[in-house]
Design a protein around this motif. Structure first.
Motif, mmCIF file in Angstrom:
data_model
loop_
_atom_site.group_PDB
_atom_site.id
_atom_site.type_symbol
_atom_site.label_atom_id
_atom_site.label_comp_id
_atom_site.label_asym_id
_atom_site.label_seq_id
_atom_site.Cartn_x
_atom_site.Cartn_y
_atom_site.Cartn_z
ATOM 1 N N THR A 167 4.985 5.264 40.106
ATOM 2 C CA THR A 167 5.608 5.464 38.798
ATOM 3 C C THR A 167 7.009 4.880 38.706
ATOM 4 O O THR A 167 7.650 5.000 37.668
ATOM 5 C CB THR A 167 5.658 6.959 38.488
ATOM 6 O OG1 THR A 167 6.387 7.635 39.527
ATOM 7 C CG2 THR A 167 4.257 7.540 38.398
ATOM 8 N N CYS A 168 7.476 4.285 39.762
ATOM 9 C CA CYS A 168 8.839 3.732 39.765
ATOM 10 C C CYS A 168 8.865 2.431 38.971
ATOM 11 O O CYS A 168 8.098 1.494 39.257
ATOM 12 C CB CYS A 168 9.303 3.500 41.207
ATOM 13 S SG CYS A 168 10.966 2.825 41.334
ATOM 14 N N ARG A 169 9.737 2.370 37.976
ATOM 15 C CA ARG A 169 9.812 1.155 37.166
ATOM 16 C C ARG A 169 10.446 0.004 37.929
ATOM 17 O O ARG A 169 10.228 -1.155 37.579
ATOM 18 C CB ARG A 169 10.609 1.448 35.895
ATOM 19 C CG ARG A 169 9.973 2.527 35.031
ATOM 20 C CD ARG A 169 10.662 2.667 33.697
ATOM 21 N NE ARG A 169 10.039 3.714 32.879
ATOM 22 C CZ ARG A 169 10.394 3.995 31.643
ATOM 23 N NH1 ARG A 169 11.392 3.320 31.077
ATOM 24 N NH2 ARG A 169 9.784 4.952 30.969
ATOM 25 N N ALA A 170 11.206 0.323 38.964
ATOM 26 C CA ALA A 170 11.778 -0.753 39.783
ATOM 27 C C ALA A 170 10.686 -1.536 40.505
ATOM 28 O O ALA A 170 10.889 -2.692 40.880
ATOM 29 C CB ALA A 170 12.772 -0.170 40.791
ATOM 30 N N ARG A 171 9.519 -0.905 40.668
ATOM 31 C CA ARG A 171 8.409 -1.603 41.299
ATOM 32 C C ARG A 171 7.939 -2.769 40.437
ATOM 33 O O ARG A 171 7.563 -3.830 40.955
ATOM 34 C CB ARG A 171 7.265 -0.626 41.538
ATOM 35 C CG ARG A 171 6.084 -1.220 42.286
ATOM 36 C CD ARG A 171 5.044 -0.154 42.555
ATOM 37 N NE ARG A 171 3.956 -0.679 43.348
ATOM 38 C CZ ARG A 171 2.914 0.029 43.756
ATOM 39 N NH1 ARG A 171 2.849 1.322 43.442
ATOM 40 N NH2 ARG A 171 1.948 -0.511 44.465
ATOM 41 N N SER A 217 -1.932 -6.086 40.593
ATOM 42 C CA SER A 217 -1.048 -4.978 40.949
ATOM 43 C C SER A 217 0.070 -4.799 39.924
ATOM 44 O O SER A 217 0.403 -3.670 39.534
ATOM 45 C CB SER A 217 -0.465 -5.214 42.338
ATOM 46 O OG SER A 217 0.421 -4.182 42.690
ATOM 47 N N LEU A 218 0.654 -5.907 39.470
ATOM 48 C CA LEU A 218 1.717 -5.830 38.472
ATOM 49 C C LEU A 218 1.179 -5.297 37.140
ATOM 50 O O LEU A 218 1.807 -4.437 36.501
ATOM 51 C CB LEU A 218 2.336 -7.215 38.282
ATOM 52 C CG LEU A 218 3.437 -7.344 37.222
ATOM 53 C CD1 LEU A 218 4.610 -6.448 37.562
ATOM 54 C CD2 LEU A 218 3.885 -8.798 37.088
ATOM 55 N N PHE A 219 0.038 -5.752 36.711
ATOM 56 C CA PHE A 219 -0.552 -5.297 35.460
ATOM 57 C C PHE A 219 -0.899 -3.811 35.531
ATOM 58 O O PHE A 219 -0.724 -3.066 34.560
ATOM 59 C CB PHE A 219 -1.800 -6.130 35.158
ATOM 60 C CG PHE A 219 -2.399 -5.859 33.811
ATOM 61 C CD1 PHE A 219 -1.724 -6.192 32.644
ATOM 62 C CD2 PHE A 219 -3.648 -5.270 33.703
ATOM 63 C CE1 PHE A 219 -2.274 -5.940 31.406
ATOM 64 C CE2 PHE A 219 -4.206 -5.011 32.470
ATOM 65 C CZ PHE A 219 -3.518 -5.356 31.314
ATOM 66 N N LYS A 220 -1.382 -3.368 36.692
ATOM 67 C CA LYS A 220 -1.696 -1.951 36.871
ATOM 68 C C LYS A 220 -0.449 -1.089 36.766
ATOM 69 O O LYS A 220 -0.457 -0.008 36.136
ATOM 70 C CB LYS A 220 -2.389 -1.764 38.221
ATOM 71 C CG LYS A 220 -2.776 -0.350 38.575
ATOM 72 C CD LYS A 220 -1.772 0.300 39.508
ATOM 73 C CE LYS A 220 -1.554 -0.533 40.765
ATOM 74 N NZ LYS A 220 -0.536 0.060 41.633
ATOM 75 N N SER A 221 0.657 -1.517 37.355
ATOM 76 C CA SER A 221 1.901 -0.754 37.270
ATOM 77 C C SER A 221 2.427 -0.690 35.840
ATOM 78 O O SER A 221 2.911 0.355 35.385
ATOM 79 C CB SER A 221 2.952 -1.385 38.194
ATOM 80 O OG SER A 221 2.512 -1.391 39.537
ATOM 81 N N ILE A 222 2.301 -1.794 35.097
ATOM 82 C CA ILE A 222 2.754 -1.804 33.698
ATOM 83 C C ILE A 222 1.920 -0.842 32.856
ATOM 84 O O ILE A 222 2.449 -0.070 32.043
ATOM 85 C CB ILE A 222 2.685 -3.231 33.140
ATOM 86 C CG1 ILE A 222 3.701 -4.132 33.851
ATOM 87 C CG2 ILE A 222 2.953 -3.241 31.642
ATOM 88 C CD1 ILE A 222 3.616 -5.583 33.455
ATOM 89 N N LEU A 223 0.619 -0.856 33.027
ATOM 90 C CA LEU A 223 -0.246 0.047 32.275
ATOM 91 C C LEU A 223 0.060 1.507 32.590
ATOM 92 O O LEU A 223 0.042 2.368 31.701
ATOM 93 C CB LEU A 223 -1.707 -0.267 32.580
ATOM 94 C CG LEU A 223 -2.296 -1.524 31.934
ATOM 95 C CD1 LEU A 223 -3.763 -1.670 32.321
ATOM 96 C CD2 LEU A 223 -2.161 -1.472 30.426
ATOM 97 N N LEU A 224 0.339 1.787 33.858
ATOM 98 C CA LEU A 224 0.616 3.175 34.244
ATOM 99 C C LEU A 224 1.891 3.685 33.577
ATOM 100 O O LEU A 224 1.914 4.772 32.982
ATOM 101 C CB LEU A 224 0.740 3.282 35.758
ATOM 102 C CG LEU A 224 1.185 4.643 36.259
ATOM 103 C CD1 LEU A 224 0.111 5.674 36.038
ATOM 104 C CD2 LEU A 224 1.596 4.598 37.706
ATOM 105 N N VAL A 225 2.966 2.916 33.668
ATOM 106 C CA VAL A 225 4.234 3.352 33.075
ATOM 107 C C VAL A 225 4.080 3.492 31.564
ATOM 108 O O VAL A 225 4.574 4.449 30.951
ATOM 109 C CB VAL A 225 5.349 2.355 33.439
ATOM 110 C CG1 VAL A 225 6.621 2.681 32.680
ATOM 111 C CG2 VAL A 225 5.609 2.377 34.939
#
Length: 420
Positions: A245-249, A295-303
């Motif tokens: 959930t870290c946006r820095a990721r 991986s990047l798209f998955k993190s964006i969708l989660l946030v």
């Protein structure tokens, strides 16, 4: 003092004796049923260019051909013991030997003379820069080994007229590297040869094939391509240890993706291009970039999802509490504050008057509904986080497996390259 010169020197008399009644249009044999045997030899001097995109190989070779001309023999004792002379190639018969894979001659010097000895043996030696067609396989780049053939045969004559043979033994030709310039990108392994008789509608024809086996020196590509790409992949693999959930990721993965893209653009000219096959290292780069984008798209969708869930779960319950003010102050109806906006369902169910017990009961019910909604949002967030962690773990394992397989494959290719 002027020295007297002979009026009819031996070299002049010999040349006139050989060419005065010579007919270059006739194959030089007394018995027409006997074939003229041409002896061939090839020495690879340098590999100038390997064009995988156009499937062409440019080499510099020393080409030697020897044959006997029965009409160009003489007795050396009659011509001041002259045993060898040079004659213009355009004035004598020459075999029509062609290179079947020939695409172009580049920079080859024009040597107009050949040597002829007293027994009628003609030696034609010349350096040639040959651009030949070759089936180049770049799958194992930069540990690739190429095998290109140089096929020589007569353009018109059958084996009954012009036959081909080797000037040296095949063993001597295979490992002869004394003329090869061994300071280029390519290393000469061997030059094997074979003699074949081909059947055609015109009859049987002889051909000789020289198989030039070369391999690439991979050190420069290991330093400029493999090591930087492995470092970038390890950095991206380390980003999986950041909280999901870290946006820095997202910022970190975006930076890695940009750096990886710039690296690929800068190194694109170093990669061989082939319409028939793709190098294994190119497939690896594409797979790693796909993993990085997923991986990047998955993190964006989660946030984005968690932000929407938090907003939807907190906005409307809080509106129901805005009508509760201090006991001494005036009380305001929430419907008046919304001014035409749609009220939440639990706020519209009951219309109550201020100052009654029903109002207190409905306010308590609103508070209870708010906490239930908050708890449901928390549970849903926990569920999505658990699902995300599973997907993250699965992506990490797939990433590690791909890197491991790629490392094992490269080590195997390097071992095969070293043992060849």
């Amino acid at each position: 003092m002027d020295m007297p010169h002979p009026t009819n020197p031996a070299l002049y008399r010999l040349t006139k004796h050989l060419l005065q009644k010579y007919h270059k249009a006739v194959r030089p044999v007394h018995d027409w049923t006997e074939a003229t045997t041409v002896y061939l030899d090839v020495l690879v001097h340098a590999v100038l260019d390997v064009d995988a995109q156009n499937q062409k190989l440019k080499t510099s070779i020393w080409y030697h051909e020897v044959w006997d001309d029965e009409f160009l023999s003489w007795n050396p004792s009659m011509f001041d013991e002259i045993r060898e002379i040079s004659l213009p190639l355009s004035d004598i018969w020459a075999p029509d030997i062609i290179l079947k894979e020939l695409v172009d001659f580049e920079g080859s010097p024009n040597l107009p003379y050949v040597y002829v000895n007293s027994s009628g043996t003609i030696k034609n030696s010349k350096p040639i820069q040959v651009v030949s067609a070759c089936s180049l396989e770049t799958y194992a780049f930069p540990f690739d080994i190429q095998n290109c053939s140089l096929t020589f045969s007569s353009a018109l004559h059958t084996v009954h007229d012009v036959n081909l043979a080797f000037l040296r033994s095949r063993g001597d030709m295979k490992h002869d590297k004394k003329e090869f310039l061994n300071d280029s990108e390519w290393e000469l392994l061997s030059v094997s040869s074979s003699h074949n008789i081909l059947q055609s509608c015109a009859g049987e024809s002889a051909q000789i094939q020289f198989h030039v086996v070369i391999r690439r020196r991979p050190l420069v590509y290991v330093v400029s391509l493999l090591i930087p790409s492995i470092f970038l992949m390890l950095v991206d693999l380390g980003s999986f240890y950041l909280p999901p959930t870290c946006r820095a990721r997202i910022v970190f993965k975006t930076s890695v993706l940009v750096g990886y893209t710039v690296f690929r653009v800068n190194m694109s000219d170093e990669m061989p291009r082939n319409a028939l096959s793709t190098p294994l290292i190119g497939v690896f780069f594409a797979v790693c970039m796909a993993f990085l984008v997923i991986s990047l798209f998955k993190s964006i969708l989660l946030v984005s999802f968690l932000h929407d869930e938090w907003s939807a779960g907190q906005e409307w319950p809080l509106l129901c509490l805005q009508g509760d003010t201090d006991a001494d102050g005036p009380r305001t109806d929430p419907r008046a504050q919304l001014a035409g906006a749609t009220e939440p369902p639990f706020c519209q169910e009951h219309q109550v008057q201020p100052g009654t017990m029903k109002e207190v009961w409905f306010q308590l019910r609103s508070i209870s509904t708010y906490f239930q909604t908050w708890e449901q949002a928390e549970q849903q967030e926990v569920t999505w986080l658990a699902l995300l962690q599973r997907f993250d773990r699965l992506l990490f394992q797939a990433y590690a497996v791909v890197l491991g397989l790629y490392a094992v494959t490269l080590c195997s290719l390097w071992a095969l390259w070293a043992s060849s």
